[in-house]
Design an enzyme around this catalytic site. Structure first.
Site, short mmCIF file in Angstrom:
data_model
loop_
_atom_site.label_atom_id
_atom_site.label_comp_id
_atom_site.label_asym_id
_atom_site.label_seq_id
_atom_site.Cartn_x
_atom_site.Cartn_y
_atom_site.Cartn_z
N ASP A 158 7.29 1.46 -1.83
CA ASP A 158 8.57 1.24 -2.50
C ASP A 158 9.55 0.75 -1.45
O ASP A 158 9.36 0.98 -0.26
CB ASP A 158 9.09 2.48 -3.28
N ASN B 166 -3.89 9.22 5.57
CA ASN B 166 -2.75 8.55 4.95
C ASN B 166 -1.47 9.06 5.61
O ASN B 166 -1.35 10.25 5.91
CB ASN B 166 -2.77 8.92 3.45
N GLU C 173 -0.37 12.85 6.13
CA GLU C 173 0.76 13.13 7.02
C GLU C 173 0.44 14.18 8.09
O GLU C 173 1.20 15.13 8.29
CB GLU C 173 1.99 13.56 6.19
#
Ligand code: XIL
Length: 336
Positions: A250, A183, A140
């Site tokens: 998710d 990521n 991030e």
């Protein structure tokens, strides 16, 4: 149709790793179902071929005090993975969140802070050399507006962007066989943030920095449009010569008082899960596919996004939801 008792791991090509985040909440440090819940262990072993410690390799968990490391939980996960023929994704070495208070409050010269980071990376990556196959080296580091997350990331704030190159070099030296990733979240579509990552990766590769992959977290929400250009987006990173991975998938939705989705949303969730699997399988070099947990009751979502939940593939006593069957079918269908 595959047999409903077929696990995801059995349905998938063995080279396409199906992962789960191994629960261990930051707020309940001792809640490690891997250690004390047999059913959890059974499902983890049967369904998944890759594991990611959800919190247990983050600075806040690993580093109780300066110079100290607490490897008990991460060792347990890595040993479990070895026993069950699973890969491990290491998450994460360099992040603006979940840093220990002593580090946040500490006053360090530039050289001292660099040394803290270098020693951490060397110690952690070399401990698991050959046993953790992929690392989210940096997490991030791009803001939603596409700029580098300079102020909020304590490393970049003090040491400047050059530290990003260094952290990849140190990780590579500590385990030359590990596949090293950047990521981030909200990078599933082609857009400002994924474009910034594309440029960043290009620059790192041009400078000879050992970055090998780009991880897309994919915390998706039924209330948002599905990222229909996911495959195209993955492909452009593959065209740079990078591996890609879906690292924290998710798909949340609005839930009722019992934490359940409507029937329509349950069906839509299943459909969207299938789309993500299909996009990944169509992209060469995208062979690591991780769900951010196993069952809804243990997911981080209800706490992080109140009013939403039911984001995973299992609930209750590890009952597979409709999404499980759709993912299983997508995994076992012939790849394009
Ligand atoms: C989350 C964990 O799931 C929670 O238990 C913890 O309290 C906060 O972090 N992006 C990431 C993950 O890279 O590390 C985050 O995990 C979810 C968002």
């Amino acid at each position: 149709m595959t047999n409903p008792s077929t696990s995801l791991r059995e349905a998938a090509d063995p080279a396409f790793r199906i992962g789960a985040a191994v629960h261990g909440s930051e707020h309940h440090k001792d809640a490690m179902p891997l250690v004390h819940e047999q059913r959890y262990r059974d499902v983890l072993a049967a369904e998944f071929s890759s594991l990611t410690p959800e919190n247990q390799l983050k600075w806040s968990w690993l580093r109780p005090a300066p110079g100290e490391y607490d490897f008990a939980a991460s060792d347990a996960i890595v040993e479990f993975a070895q026993q069950h023929g699973q890969h491990v994704r290491g998450h994460t070495l360099f992040w603006h969140n979940q840093n220990p208070q002593w580090l946040i409050d500490g006053t360090y010269s530039d050289e001292e802070l660099r040394t803290q980071l270098r020693e951490h990376v060397q110690t952690v990556v070399s401990r698991y050399a050959g046993r953790i196959q992929q690392w989210d080296v940096v997490n991030e580091i791009i803001d939603d507006d596409g700029t580098l997350r300079t102020e909020r990331n304590l490393w970049i704030a003090q040491l400047g962007p050059q530290i990003i190159d260094d952290v990849f070099h140190w990780a590579h030296e500590a385990d030359p066989t590990a596949v090293l990733f950047g990521n981030d979240y909200s990078v599933e579509k082609i857009g400002t943030k994924s474009d910034a990552w594309y440029d960043l990766c290009q620059g790192l590769l041009q400078r000879g920095v050992p970055i090998h992959g780009f991880g897309l977290q994919a915390h998706l929400d039924l209330a948002h449009d599905h990222p229909d250009d996911l495959q195209e987006n993955l492909q452009r990173f593959a065209d740079l010569g990078l591996r890609t991975a879906i690292t924290e998938l998710d798909i949340r939705g609005q839930v009722d008082a019992d934490g359940k989705l409507s029937d329509a949303d349950t069906a839509e969730q299943a459909r969207r899960y299938g789309l993500v699997v299909d996009a990944a399988r169509q992209t060469p070099g995208c062979d690591s596919f991780t769900f951010w947990g196993v069952r809804d009751e243990q997911s981080w979502i209800p706490q992080a996004f109140p009013g939403t939940g039911a984001a995973l593939l299992f609930n209750g006593d590890f009952e597979p939801k409709p999404a499980h069957a759709v993912v299983r079918e997508s995994l076992s269908s012939p790849a394009d």
